[in-house]
Design an enzyme around this catalytic site. Structure first.
Site, PDB file in Angstrom:
ATOM      1  N   LYS A 180      21.496  42.746  52.057  1.00 15.48           N
ATOM      2  CA  LYS A 180      22.892  43.159  52.054  1.00 15.48           C
ATOM      3  C   LYS A 180      23.474  43.412  53.438  1.00 15.48           C
ATOM      4  CE  LYS A 180      24.678  44.886  48.414  1.00 15.48           C
ATOM      5  NZ  LYS A 180      25.807  44.669  47.645  1.00 15.48           N
TER       6      LYS A 180
ATOM      7  N   GLU B 185      36.216  48.348  53.000  1.00 15.80           N
ATOM      8  CA  GLU B 185      36.359  49.076  51.733  1.00 15.80           C
ATOM      9  C   GLU B 185      37.018  50.435  51.955  1.00 15.80           C
ATOM     10  OE1 GLU B 185      32.563  48.683  49.286  1.00 15.80           O
ATOM     11  OE2 GLU B 185      32.024  47.714  51.160  1.00 15.80           O
TER      12      GLU B 185
ATOM     13  N   HIS C 135      48.028  34.109  42.186  1.00 15.03           N
ATOM     14  CA  HIS C 135      47.207  34.635  41.071  1.00 15.03           C
ATOM     15  C   HIS C 135      45.705  34.551  41.404  1.00 15.03           C
ATOM     16  CE1 HIS C 135      50.896  34.016  38.599  1.00 15.03           C
ATOM     17  NE2 HIS C 135      50.993  32.931  39.339  1.00 15.03           N
TER      18      HIS C 135
END
Ligand code: ARG
Length: 474
Positions: free
Chosen positions: A298, A305, A171
């Site tokens: 960044k 992705e 989970h």
């Protein structure tokens, strides 16, 4: 239509298709041509088409259906065309619709009348079915190697990090500590099954539809066993109607790709999580990340992705073809021309995803201390405590679970980990607990104790690595 030429729009083309135009007075309307042509994409089948034609031509000659002379001319013409294609000199013509007619049209330019003999005892229906089987077969073989390379990268990482401790989640909540080596090997197993699916599909695919002709077979004395052997098929397909109308071999290939893409998307998602500032378990190098035009700090895991996203695209390809095929009456219908773009797209996307993932796995640097401290969060050794109560105090597991729950509650109230509680704290909840319990509360002890077959203990992982090399990298 994109390039609308007002004066020509919807006007019939006076030149009818020379390949089938006998009963046609005029050529196709512009819109007819636009919806009908497939040469823009099926040119990817040119190698397979030429191989299929050569095998067919050799067989026709052996069976005495065409003369030696015609055979010689056709084969040499096909070889010239193959060279023209290879160097990009071949001129594709829209009026010739598809790859099959483009090749035959060029053959006619090169050798004249005898070109027309190649299509004896054959139809574009069995031709395209053959081409696509050959193409999918080649892709399956290439993918098998690519997936194997990814497995090899994962096994190398497992080997470097046999006993590095990280949190195991269920989970996405702290569950029990595991080893990074073990985690890497989980993906090796998934990918092994993916290879199995591609290879199972390949076995069923490897039958030769050539010679089924349009749908009913042919009256010419062809030898389908000979063309099967020449093209590396195991045998000819058994039913001519099925031969020209079956596309389940592509569906199986795409289904295998879709499942593989699902696996890759899960690994991609983990790389994305791991490389965030919040997890800090791993980082990708500059060469496999991108920057942001506004936020200077960044380093984005775009490749991961995109692998995660390609799965959606591949599922779409599979669903496209399932939907195209659903409810089609036997045998061939032009609907089936719509099989190629999704097939090519799925094959390209899965191959690119696998290769990008291999590059990322090879590149990942893991952060041992961040992973280890995260592994201890969330009372991840609570199960070890419960197991200790069962093993040493002979308390039934359900009751041990309850006792452990109370101890966790106490630690939580104190804002500490289990290890930071004192023996007295624990004794207040279960008086029979002894000092020995501290031997199982560390994350190291937890992972080294998990020695059951397939478990996460480093000594197991070492054996599993050897076993995985045997099974997958031989
Ligand atoms: N371009 C066609 C396809 O991809 C080839 C088969 C055409 N057959 C026909 N009867 N028109 O499906």
């Amino acid at each position: 239509m994109n390039d609308k030429n007002e004066s020509q729009e919807n006007k019939p083309n006076n030149e009818s298709n020379t390949m089938w135009g006998g009963r046609f007075k005029s050529g196709p309307d512009k819109i007819m041509e636009a919806i009908n042509i497939s040469i823009g994409f099926d040119q990817r089948l040119f190698l397979q088409d030429i191989e299929g034609s050569k095998a067919h031509c050799n067989m026709l000659e052996k069976q005495g259906i065409i003369t030696k002379e015609a055979h010689k001319e056709i084969i040499s013409g096909l070889e010239t065309i193959a060279e023209e294609m290879a160097v990009g000199r071949f001129k594709f013509k829209n009026v010739l619709e598809d790859i099959h007619l483009n090749i035959e049209g060029r053959l006619r330019e090169l050798i004249g009348e005898n070109a027309g003999r190649l299509h004896t005892a054959r139809s574009r229906n069995d031709q395209v079915a053959t081409d696509l089987r050959l193409w999918v077969r080649d892709q399956s073989d290439a993918l098998d190697k690519e997936i194997q390379n990814l497995q090899s990268a994962l096994i190398n990482q497992a080997n470097k990090h046999v006993d590095w401790i990280m949190p195991g989640f269920t989970h996405l909540q702290s569950a029990q500590p595991v080893t990074l080596g073990h985690h890497m090997l989980a993906y090796v197993e998934m990918l092994g099954r993916d290879r199995g699916r591609f290879s199972d599909a390949r076995k069923r695919l490897n039958e030769n539809p050539l010679g089924a002709a349009a749908l009913a077979g042919t009256s010419f004395p062809i030898d389908r066993h000979a063309t099967s052997e020449a093209l590396g098929f195991d045998r000819p397909t058994a039913n001519s109607l099925d031969s020209v109308s079956a596309r389940d071999f592509v569906l199986e290939f795409m289904a295998a790709a879709a499942i593989c893409a699902t696996h890759l998307s899960r690994l991609a998602e983990e790389i994305i999580l791991w490389s965030s500032a919040q997890f800090k378990f791993a980082s990708l190098s500059d060469s496999l990340t991108t920057g942001s035009s506004i936020m200077p700090q960044k380093r984005n895991p775009d490749a991961a992705e995109l692998v995660r996203a390609k799965a959606g695209r591949i599922f779409g390809d599979l669903v496209t073809l399932l939907t195209v095929m659903k409810g089609l009456p036997l045998a061939y219908s032009k609907d089936m021309q719509e099989d190629k773009e999704p097939t090519f797209d799925a094959a390209d996307a899965i191959s690119l995803s696998i290769c990008a993932m291999t590059a990322m796995i090879n590149d990942l640097e893991f952060n041992r201390s961040c992973m280890k401290s995260a592994a201890g969060l969330g009372f991840s050794t609570a199960t070890d405590l419960a197991d200790w109560l069962v093993r040493v105090l002979s308390i039934p597991f359900r009751e041990a679970h309850h006792v452990t729950g109370e101890i966790v509650r106490l630690a939580e109230a104190r804002g500490s980990g289990l290890e930071a509680l004192t023996l007295e704290d624990m004794k207040r909840i279960e008086p029979r607990i002894t000092d020995d319990v501290f031997n199982v509360l560390s994350v190291e002890k937890s992972v080294t104790s998990r020695t059951s077959f397939g478990g996460t203990a480093p000594e197991n992982v070492k054996l599993q690595i050897a076993h995985a090399r045997e099974r997958f990298l031989r």
